[in-house]
Design a protein around this motif. Structure first.
Motif, PDB file in Angstrom:
ATOM      1  N   VAL A   1       0.769  -1.112   0.009  1.00 47.39           N
ATOM      2  CA  VAL A   1      -0.043   0.038   0.119  1.00 47.39           C
ATOM      3  C   VAL A   1       0.933   1.029  -0.057  1.00 47.39           C
ATOM      4  N   ARG A   2       1.977   1.300   0.846  1.00 49.08           N
ATOM      5  CA  ARG A   2       2.845   2.289   0.944  1.00 49.08           C
ATOM      6  C   ARG A   2       3.361   2.809  -0.320  1.00 49.08           C
ATOM      7  N   ARG A   3       3.772   1.673  -0.798  1.00 48.31           N
ATOM      8  CA  ARG A   3       4.693   1.732  -2.272  1.00 48.31           C
ATOM      9  C   ARG A   3       3.442   2.344  -3.527  1.00 48.31           C
ATOM     10  N   ASN A   4       2.395   1.866  -3.412  1.00 54.33           N
ATOM     11  CA  ASN A   4       1.430   2.125  -4.395  1.00 54.33           C
ATOM     12  C   ASN A   4       1.005   3.776  -4.116  1.00 54.33           C
ATOM     13  N   MET A   5       1.005   3.941  -2.709  1.00 63.97           N
ATOM     14  CA  MET A   5       0.925   5.573  -2.613  1.00 63.97           C
ATOM     15  C   MET A   5       1.910   6.575  -3.018  1.00 63.97           C
ATOM     16  N   GLN A   6       3.178   5.854  -2.802  1.00 58.94           N
ATOM     17  CA  GLN A   6       4.362   6.790  -3.356  1.00 58.94           C
ATOM     18  C   GLN A   6       4.302   6.823  -4.665  1.00 58.94           C
ATOM     19  N   VAL A   7       4.063   5.612  -5.408  1.00 60.56           N
ATOM     20  CA  VAL A   7       4.176   5.843  -6.914  1.00 60.56           C
ATOM     21  C   VAL A   7       3.118   6.542  -7.675  1.00 60.56           C
ATOM     22  N   GLU A   8       1.884   6.243  -7.144  1.00 54.09           N
ATOM     23  CA  GLU A   8       0.825   6.947  -7.910  1.00 54.09           C
ATOM     24  C   GLU A   8       0.579   8.357  -7.178  1.00 54.09           C
TER      25      GLU A   8
ATOM     26  N   SER B   1       0.090  11.163  -9.782  1.00 55.59           N
ATOM     27  CA  SER B   1      -1.072  10.904 -10.815  1.00 55.59           C
ATOM     28  C   SER B   1      -2.632  11.367 -10.174  1.00 55.59           C
ATOM     29  N   GLY B   2      -2.492  12.271  -9.467  1.00 52.67           N
ATOM     30  CA  GLY B   2      -3.587  12.907  -8.732  1.00 52.67           C
ATOM     31  C   GLY B   2      -4.633  12.008  -7.702  1.00 52.67           C
ATOM     32  N   LEU B   3      -3.781  11.060  -7.147  1.00 54.69           N
ATOM     33  CA  LEU B   3      -4.560  10.084  -6.392  1.00 54.69           C
ATOM     34  C   LEU B   3      -3.989  10.324  -4.980  1.00 54.69           C
ATOM     35  N   ALA B   4      -3.271  11.363  -4.739  1.00 54.21           N
ATOM     36  CA  ALA B   4      -2.554  11.777  -3.312  1.00 54.21           C
ATOM     37  C   ALA B   4      -3.481  11.892  -2.274  1.00 54.21           C
ATOM     38  N   HIS B   5      -4.802  11.932  -2.512  1.00 52.80           N
ATOM     39  CA  HIS B   5      -5.764  12.428  -1.419  1.00 52.80           C
ATOM     40  C   HIS B   5      -6.142  11.062  -0.777  1.00 52.80           C
ATOM     41  N   LEU B   6      -6.218  10.062  -1.356  1.00 51.11           N
ATOM     42  CA  LEU B   6      -6.385   8.824  -0.901  1.00 51.11           C
ATOM     43  C   LEU B   6      -5.661   8.287   0.592  1.00 51.11           C
TER      44      LEU B   6
ATOM     45  N   ARG C   1      -8.610  -0.415  -2.834  1.00 51.76           N
ATOM     46  CA  ARG C   1      -8.721  -0.085  -4.160  1.00 51.76           C
ATOM     47  C   ARG C   1      -7.736  -1.252  -4.831  1.00 51.76           C
ATOM     48  N   ILE C   2      -6.743  -1.453  -4.061  1.00 52.09           N
ATOM     49  CA  ILE C   2      -5.856  -2.748  -4.709  1.00 52.09           C
ATOM     50  C   ILE C   2      -6.728  -3.953  -4.560  1.00 52.09           C
ATOM     51  N   ILE C   3      -7.361  -4.154  -3.472  1.00 48.70           N
ATOM     52  CA  ILE C   3      -8.112  -5.451  -3.433  1.00 48.70           C
ATOM     53  C   ILE C   3      -9.336  -5.590  -4.453  1.00 48.70           C
TER      54      ILE C   3
END
Length: 97
Positions: A26-33, A36-41, A49-51
């Motif tokens: 989850v942390r990695r996805n948050m950093q990478v994405e 792309s405008g998904l920083a608010h998640l 979202r991943i599930i």
């Protein structure tokens, strides 16, 4: 005796990594994405979202490769620590009166 410590360290690494790995995903996805405008998640939203996209398996993608690094590292670290304590004759806390 050192074999038991090696096995204990390997087991501890396996269990700890299995439990904490989804948080790393989850942390990695948050950093990478984040660009792309998904920083608010938040983390929970990212996990959902991943599930939703990949199922629960998505939280464990790459875990087997990570075991190759973590299990031997934890096993050796645990064994060396315990062997050095024994070699230096460090007593357990309850015996230090």
């Amino acid at each position: 005796r050192w074999r038991e410590r090696l096995l204990a360290g390997a087991s501890a690494g396996l269990v700890a990594q299995t439990i904490t790995y989804p948080l790393d995903v989850v942390r990695r996805n948050m950093q990478v994405e984040s660009a792309s405008g998904l920083a608010h998640l938040n983390m929970a939203q990212w996990a959902k979202r991943i599930i939703a996209e990949d199922g629960v398996k998505g939280l464990y993608r790459g875990l087997s490769v990570n075991y190759i690094k973590v299990i031997p590292t934890t096993a050796v670290g645990f064994t060396v620590y315990e062997e050095l304590k024994a070699w230096m004759r460090v007593k357990p806390p309850q015996a230090r009166v």
